[in-house]
Motif scaffolding. Structure first.
Motif, PDB file in Angstrom:
ATOM      1  N   ARG A 184      91.932-126.781 -48.936  1.00 33.40           N
ATOM      2  CA  ARG A 184      92.321-127.584 -49.776  1.00 33.40           C
ATOM      3  C   ARG A 184      93.775-128.279 -49.187  1.00 33.40           C
ATOM      4  O   ARG A 184      94.661-127.559 -48.715  1.00 33.40           O
ATOM      5  N   PHE A 185      93.829-129.791 -49.552  1.00 33.76           N
ATOM      6  CA  PHE A 185      94.968-130.283 -48.998  1.00 33.76           C
ATOM      7  C   PHE A 185      95.831-130.333 -49.759  1.00 33.76           C
ATOM      8  O   PHE A 185      96.012-131.174 -50.677  1.00 33.76           O
ATOM      9  N   VAL A 186      97.109-129.292 -49.567  1.00 39.81           N
ATOM     10  CA  VAL A 186      98.027-129.243 -50.629  1.00 39.81           C
ATOM     11  C   VAL A 186      99.245-129.719 -50.214  1.00 39.81           C
ATOM     12  O   VAL A 186      99.703-129.259 -48.914  1.00 39.81           O
ATOM     13  N   VAL A 187      99.994-131.010 -50.655  1.00 38.02           N
ATOM     14  CA  VAL A 187     101.123-131.517 -50.019  1.00 38.02           C
ATOM     15  C   VAL A 187     101.737-131.734 -51.254  1.00 38.02           C
ATOM     16  O   VAL A 187     101.339-131.957 -52.553  1.00 38.02           O
ATOM     17  N   GLN A 228      90.673-131.103 -47.003  1.00 37.05           N
ATOM     18  CA  GLN A 228      91.175-131.744 -45.885  1.00 37.05           C
ATOM     19  C   GLN A 228      89.837-132.176 -45.235  1.00 37.05           C
ATOM     20  O   GLN A 228      88.712-131.835 -45.542  1.00 37.05           O
ATOM     21  N   SER A 229      90.031-133.181 -44.336  1.00 29.20           N
ATOM     22  CA  SER A 229      88.893-134.063 -43.419  1.00 29.20           C
ATOM     23  C   SER A 229      88.612-133.368 -42.100  1.00 29.20           C
ATOM     24  O   SER A 229      88.862-133.700 -41.060  1.00 29.20           O
ATOM     25  N   THR A 230      87.972-131.906 -42.494  1.00 27.81           N
ATOM     26  CA  THR A 230      87.827-131.068 -41.186  1.00 27.81           C
ATOM     27  C   THR A 230      86.337-130.435 -41.495  1.00 27.81           C
ATOM     28  O   THR A 230      85.910-130.713 -42.502  1.00 27.81           O
ATOM     29  N   LEU A 231      85.864-130.114 -40.566  1.00 29.44           N
ATOM     30  CA  LEU A 231      84.567-129.281 -40.617  1.00 29.44           C
ATOM     31  C   LEU A 231      84.578-128.190 -41.497  1.00 29.44           C
ATOM     32  O   LEU A 231      83.587-127.918 -42.096  1.00 29.44           O
ATOM     33  N   HIS A 232      85.545-127.353 -41.356  1.00 29.68           N
ATOM     34  CA  HIS A 232      85.596-126.254 -42.623  1.00 29.68           C
ATOM     35  C   HIS A 232      87.064-126.580 -43.258  1.00 29.68           C
ATOM     36  O   HIS A 232      88.094-125.974 -43.110  1.00 29.68           O
ATOM     37  N   PRO A 233      86.937-127.322 -44.381  1.00 26.92           N
ATOM     38  CA  PRO A 233      87.980-127.792 -44.919  1.00 26.92           C
ATOM     39  C   PRO A 233      88.622-126.836 -45.875  1.00 26.92           C
ATOM     40  O   PRO A 233      87.788-125.946 -46.565  1.00 26.92           O
TER      41      PRO A 233
END
Length: 744
Positions: free
Chosen positions: A390-393, A383-388
């Motif tokens: 996993r971007f699961v979709v 994810q495009s965050t400070l504390h990413p």
């Protein structure tokens, strides 16, 4: 009641005041269902719908053959969303093509056509589990159909109470309710329990025309009693229960936030909250919240007010949807972004260079947790965050306004183009004389070559902007392709490489409407809107001694009104090419090709008047089913006339098929077997098209109306058709959309 009071709240009592069971009732188990079959012992067997499961769609296709059965649809309606029906058992998408729904299996490259509408489908939807499909249309005899995507069977059809048709529709997450918004003004919003036997909606209401035309509607995925609709300026929130429907409308303008808002595009409900979201053409999102009274949220959840305006994209947002509690948006440059419930950016895909996003649809993963596991082998991005995390979709399907359907893998590194069709009207189609090749062209300034046996694209040719293709033709040997353009240009292409064989010709001042080759491939003739006929001749050899050099022969304005047909034939005695043109001026003109020279196309002195009051439309050479050689003509008074090919005397006048409009195009189909074992000649057939139908006529024609059959090929206008000698199939293209149909 004042308009202000109506805008705030309106209560309508529907036909069904009671609550229905929350479980989905299979219509196949209802009394009198068309899908229950009784055996000899009068015991009811399990219906096709109830017994179907993913993968049964292949088994449900009947092998029964009938005249003019449509078997494939090339192209689709890019103004409607494409639904991703994929799950663990299938990889399938659903889209619409004119008045037909199409289930396309991405693995086996097969189509399953859902037929039943007589008008163009204007809205389509699906249930959360991707099993049930919804289609609706606008026009005379409009209907709403619910389909089972496992079996391809229509399980419910609504005929009454639809007005002039439906412009927006949606299905609830539990697949039990549908909401319909009528096309006519004032618009009627109705909620239906399609699993019940009632022919009346659960509730309905009529919207004030001041709200403008509502063009989009969507259910709350967590509560099917709530839904939202929007037009370009008004957003309306609804709530219904026990037959009572209430709604609240809000006008969205630049003054609402004192900054540019743009036009409203789509709306949705944010998961796990009371908030809603509306996206606009300015790239912004309007967040809605329930009204507060004395600091306390109102119990009327449909009464919402705009809370804030957030900039999500730098360009127009064209689509919004939800997946796994995330908000997903697509914009006009093909970028897809993912946000959480607070509209914080999680990830984005900006490498999808296919044009403006029309729809985004995710695979159904409710039956499996493999997409939720962060320990599987899939290379998910962060994810495009400070504390990413996993971007699961799930994998998803995008469709664009440029007629591209693409499958995007979860990690974003693989993008498979499922379909890339013409993004403008298809105006012409041609088939190779000996190979399974189908060539299409139109206002997308391109040609597309298909293998119509394998249903795969073999190649394409892009032209310059404003070089719109109007007509196409293969020569009888299959070596050349003649292309006519709306700007009057004519190109001769190699049939394999689709490259120019010679320099383009610019001898016509207006749109080229007809192009045809002679039987010996020595002449090309064209007709244009300037009422002129132009002829080109293959003369000599090129420098490599392999290619014919095409050159301009002559140009003649032989009619004082538009030319309706252009036809090559051959003289019975000599076998030399014979060229004829037919015009709205009721004249048939013949050209002396043998005595013509470069820059001097010779016309015979005598022209033939074919009609007195009617307008001739089409002509064709009559097959040798009689001893006399005939030329067949159709006219605006539904007549078919047979003229002697030598004397041009009218020998017979018959009533042709009368299917609401005269025959606009006729094509005599070849007979592979001319006689049967008894020595008697078998019947020949002639294909025809009128404004919206394609049909077959038995030859020799005797005026009997029962010797013809037809079906609706397109609810709009059928433009032109051609016939394949390889598969004995008929191909039609339609001038009002990008669709091409294959009829067997």
């Amino acid at each position: 009641m004042s308009a202000a009071e109506i805008q705030k709240e309106q209560t309508i009592t529907g036909a069904d005041g009671g609550k229905a069971s929350p479980e989905l009732r299979d219509s196949s188990t209802d009394e009198g269902s068309d899908y229950s079959v009784e055996d000899e012992n009068s015991q009811t067997e399990e219906s096709v719908v109830a017994a179907s499961k993913p993968g049964d769609l292949h088994k449900s296709v009947s092998g029964l053959r009938q005249p003019l059965n449509i078997t494939w649809s090339f192209g689709y309606n890019s103004t409607l969303p494409v639904r991703n029906l994929s799950d663990n058992n299938r990889k399938m998408i659903f889209y619409t093509s004119a008045h037909t729904g199409v289930l396309y299996d991405c693995i086996s490259n097969e189509q399953f056509l859902l037929q039943g509408h007589s008008n163009p489908i204007t809205c389509a939807g699906s249930s959360a589990d991707k099993r049930w499909l919804l289609t609706a249309d606008v026009g005379k005899d409009c209907i709403v159909s619910i389909w089972d995507s496992y079996s391809g069977v229509p399980v419910r059809t609504i005929f009454d109470g639809l007005g002039n048709g439906i412009i927006a529709a949606a299905m609830s997450s539990d697949a039990r309710f549908i909401v319909l918004i009528s096309y006519s003004t004032p618009q009627v919003v109705s909620v239906w329990d399609w699993t019940a036997e009632s022919d009346e909606p659960v509730c309905k209401t009529t919207l004030d025309p001041v709200y403008g035309q509502q063009t989009f509607v969507d259910f709350n995925r967590e509560d099917p009693r709530q839904f939202v609709s929007n037009g370009e300026e008004h957003v309306i929130f609804y709530d219904w229960n026990s037959g009572l429907l209430v709604y609240h409308s809000v006008l969205v303008t630049d003054q609402t936030f004192n900054k540019p808002v743009g036009q409203v595009v789509q709306s949705c409900f944010i998961p796990k909250s009371t908030r809603s979201l509306t996206v606009t053409t300015e790239g912004s999102a309007i967040v809605w919240e329930v009204l507060k009274q004395n600091g306390v949220f109102s119990e009327k959840l449909y009464e919402k007010m705009p809370l804030k305006l957030t900039k999500l994209h730098s360009v127009s947002i064209t689509a919004v949807t939800l997946t796994d509690n995330m908000v997903v948006t697509g914009d006009a440059v093909g970028c897809v972004k993912f946000f959480d419930q607070d509209l914080k950016l999680l990830n984005w895909y900006d490498n999808l260079k296919f044009g403006p996003i029309m729809s985004i649809s995710f695979a159904n993963t409710s039956a499996s947790s493999k997409f939720q596991s962060e320990e599987d082998g899939t290379d998910y991005p962060d994810q495009s965050t400070l504390h990413p995390h996993r971007f699961v979709v799930p994998d998803f399907i995008i469709s664009t306004t440029t007629s591209v359907i693409a499958h995007v893998m979860t990690n974003g590194t693989v993008v498979d183009v499922i379909a890339k069709e013409h993004d403008a009207a298809v105006m012409s189609v041609a088939t190779h004389p000996s190979l399974p090749r189908l060539l299409t062209g139109g206002y997308s300034c391109s040609l597309k070559l298909w293998d119509y046996d394998k249903k795969v694209v073999l190649g394409n040719r892009e032209f310059n902007q404003k070089e719109f293709v109007q007509c196409l033709a293969y020569d009888p040997k299959g070596d050349y392709i003649g292309v006519g353009f709306t700007n009057g240009m004519v190109r001769v292409l190699d049939s394999v490489s689709m490259e120019d064989c010679c320099s383009p010709f610019h001898h016509s001042k207006d749109c080229v409407t007809h192009i045809t080759f002679s039987h010996d491939s020595m002449y090309i003739a064209t007709a244009d809107l300037d009422r002129c006929v132009t002829v080109f001749i293959a003369s000599g050899r090129g420098a490599d001694e392999e290619e014919d050099v095409w050159q301009y022969l002559g140009h003649y304005r032989s009619h004082y009104k538009q030319i309706t047909d252009l036809l090559f034939g051959k003289y019975l005695e000599s076998g030399l090419p014979r060229l004829l043109s037919l015009g709205i001026d009721r004249m048939l003109v013949e050209y002396d090709l043998a005595n013509s020279s470069v820059d001097n196309l010779v016309k015979f002195e005598e022209s033939y008047r074919i009609e007195q009051s009617a307008i001739p439309i089409a002509m064709a050479w009559y097959p040798p089913v009689t001893k006399e050689s005939f030329l067949l003509f159709t006219n605006s008074q539904y007549k078919i006339k047979l003229f002697n090919a030598s004397t041009m005397n009218c020998r017979r006048t018959l009533l042709g098929p009368t299917y609401n409009s005269p025959l606009r195009k006729v094509l005599v189909l070849p007979a592979p077997i001319l006689s049967d074992e008894s020595g008697q000649q078998v019947k020949r057939y002639m294909a025809f098209i009128n404004n919206d139908k394609v049909g077959l006529l038995i030859l020799p024609h005797d005026g009997n109306q029962h010797n013809s059959t037809c079906l609706i090929a397109h609810p709009g206008m059928v433009h032109i058709g051609t016939y394949s000698l390889c598969t004995f199939a008929y191909y039609l293209c339609y001038s009002q959309d990008c669709r091409l149909g294959l009829f067997i």
